[in-house]
Motif scaffolding. Structure first.
Motif, PDB file in Angstrom:
ATOM      1  N   GLN A  90      53.689  49.224  40.308  1.00 10.56           N
ATOM      2  CA  GLN A  90      53.209  49.551  39.181  1.00 10.56           C
ATOM      3  C   GLN A  90      52.970  48.608  38.129  1.00 10.56           C
ATOM      4  O   GLN A  90      51.642  49.028  37.622  1.00 10.56           O
ATOM      5  CB  GLN A  90      54.059  50.719  38.592  1.00 10.56           C
ATOM      6  N   ILE A  91      53.594  47.886  37.877  1.00 10.92           N
ATOM      7  CA  ILE A  91      53.022  46.760  36.876  1.00 10.92           C
ATOM      8  C   ILE A  91      52.089  46.010  37.454  1.00 10.92           C
ATOM      9  O   ILE A  91      50.904  45.740  36.520  1.00 10.92           O
ATOM     10  CB  ILE A  91      54.333  45.850  36.827  1.00 10.92           C
ATOM     11  N   VAL A  92      51.948  45.516  38.683  1.00 10.69           N
ATOM     12  CA  VAL A  92      50.544  44.701  39.000  1.00 10.69           C
ATOM     13  C   VAL A  92      49.673  45.768  39.064  1.00 10.69           C
ATOM     14  O   VAL A  92      48.308  45.162  38.671  1.00 10.69           O
ATOM     15  CB  VAL A  92      51.228  44.097  40.724  1.00 10.69           C
ATOM     16  N   ALA A  95      48.176  46.134  35.369  1.00 17.14           N
ATOM     17  CA  ALA A  95      47.527  45.236  35.117  1.00 17.14           C
ATOM     18  C   ALA A  95      46.102  44.920  35.539  1.00 17.14           C
ATOM     19  O   ALA A  95      45.212  44.489  34.930  1.00 17.14           O
ATOM     20  CB  ALA A  95      48.305  43.862  35.333  1.00 17.14           C
ATOM     21  N   ASP A  96      45.958  45.338  36.898  1.00 17.91           N
ATOM     22  CA  ASP A  96      44.699  45.133  37.736  1.00 17.91           C
ATOM     23  C   ASP A  96      43.666  46.183  37.045  1.00 17.91           C
ATOM     24  O   ASP A  96      42.691  45.651  36.890  1.00 17.91           O
ATOM     25  CB  ASP A  96      44.803  45.332  39.216  1.00 17.91           C
ATOM     26  N   GLU A  97      44.118  47.465  36.782  1.00 17.45           N
ATOM     27  CA  GLU A  97      43.367  48.457  36.658  1.00 17.45           C
ATOM     28  C   GLU A  97      42.882  48.244  35.175  1.00 17.45           C
ATOM     29  O   GLU A  97      41.919  48.701  34.731  1.00 17.45           O
ATOM     30  CB  GLU A  97      44.217  49.898  36.499  1.00 17.45           C
ATOM     31  N   GLU A 129      46.902  39.252  39.389  1.00 20.06           N
ATOM     32  CA  GLU A 129      45.941  38.328  39.089  1.00 20.06           C
ATOM     33  C   GLU A 129      45.896  37.727  38.018  1.00 20.06           C
ATOM     34  O   GLU A 129      44.897  36.444  37.777  1.00 20.06           O
ATOM     35  CB  GLU A 129      44.506  39.242  39.568  1.00 20.06           C
ATOM     36  N   CYS A 130      46.450  38.228  37.004  1.00 21.31           N
ATOM     37  CA  CYS A 130      46.498  37.461  35.857  1.00 21.31           C
ATOM     38  C   CYS A 130      47.728  36.505  35.600  1.00 21.31           C
ATOM     39  O   CYS A 130      48.433  36.381  36.289  1.00 21.31           O
ATOM     40  CB  CYS A 130      46.638  38.348  34.715  1.00 21.31           C
ATOM     41  N   SER A 131      47.905  35.841  34.189  1.00 26.31           N
ATOM     42  CA  SER A 131      48.862  34.893  33.977  1.00 26.31           C
ATOM     43  C   SER A 131      50.199  35.870  33.712  1.00 26.31           C
ATOM     44  O   SER A 131      50.164  37.023  33.148  1.00 26.31           O
ATOM     45  CB  SER A 131      48.576  34.069  32.636  1.00 26.31           C
TER      46      SER A 131
END
Length: 137
Positions: A90-92, A95-97, A129-131
């Motif tokens: 859910q965190i990933v 972050a993507d959404e 995908e992000c830092s």
């Protein structure tokens, strides 16, 4: 040229927040220094272990509001989000959404030894995908 940080995600494990919330403190300071918005999120379990909690998303949403009220992020645009499911996924996904620029999170469950990177943090670091800024407990 350094990347601009516009949106920071800070996932909070409300079950352990009494012991450690240093990632939240760090995320607030980063957002303040960088002029970024902050998403504070928590992930409710698919099946709630506490039988007194009938609507886990509503319950954890209220707990998240209480946490942020007790630890205000003055001068920062803060959004609260509750997701349901596997925490690391859910965190990933969040972050993507939301096109998050940076995730700031705790390193491990407080019961795990200091030398180990928690499985949730490890998954997020590997798949986001992000830092990702990991704060050691």
């Amino acid at each position: 040229m350094p990347r601009q940080t516009r949106l920071i995600l800070c996932p909070i494990n409300l079950r352990h927040v009494q012991m450690e919330y240093s990632a939240y403190t760090e995320a607030v300071e980063m957002a303040r220094r960088r002029g970024a918005r902050l998403i504070v999120a928590t992930v409710a379990p698919e099946i709630e272990r506490n039988m007194n909690i009938y609507n886990s998303e509503a319950y954890w949403g209220e707990e998240l509001k209480k946490f942020v009220a007790a630890h205000p992020a003055d001068g920062i645009d803060v959004e609260l989000i509750v997701r349901k499911g596997a925490t690391h996924r859910q965190i990933v996904k969040l972050a993507d959404e939301r096109n998050v620029d940076l995730i700031v999170m705790e390193s491990a469950n407080p019961k795990v030894q200091d030398y180990l990177l928690g499985t949730t943090a490890s998954h997020v670091v590997t798949h986001a995908e992000c830092s990702v800024y990991v704060v050691r407990n």
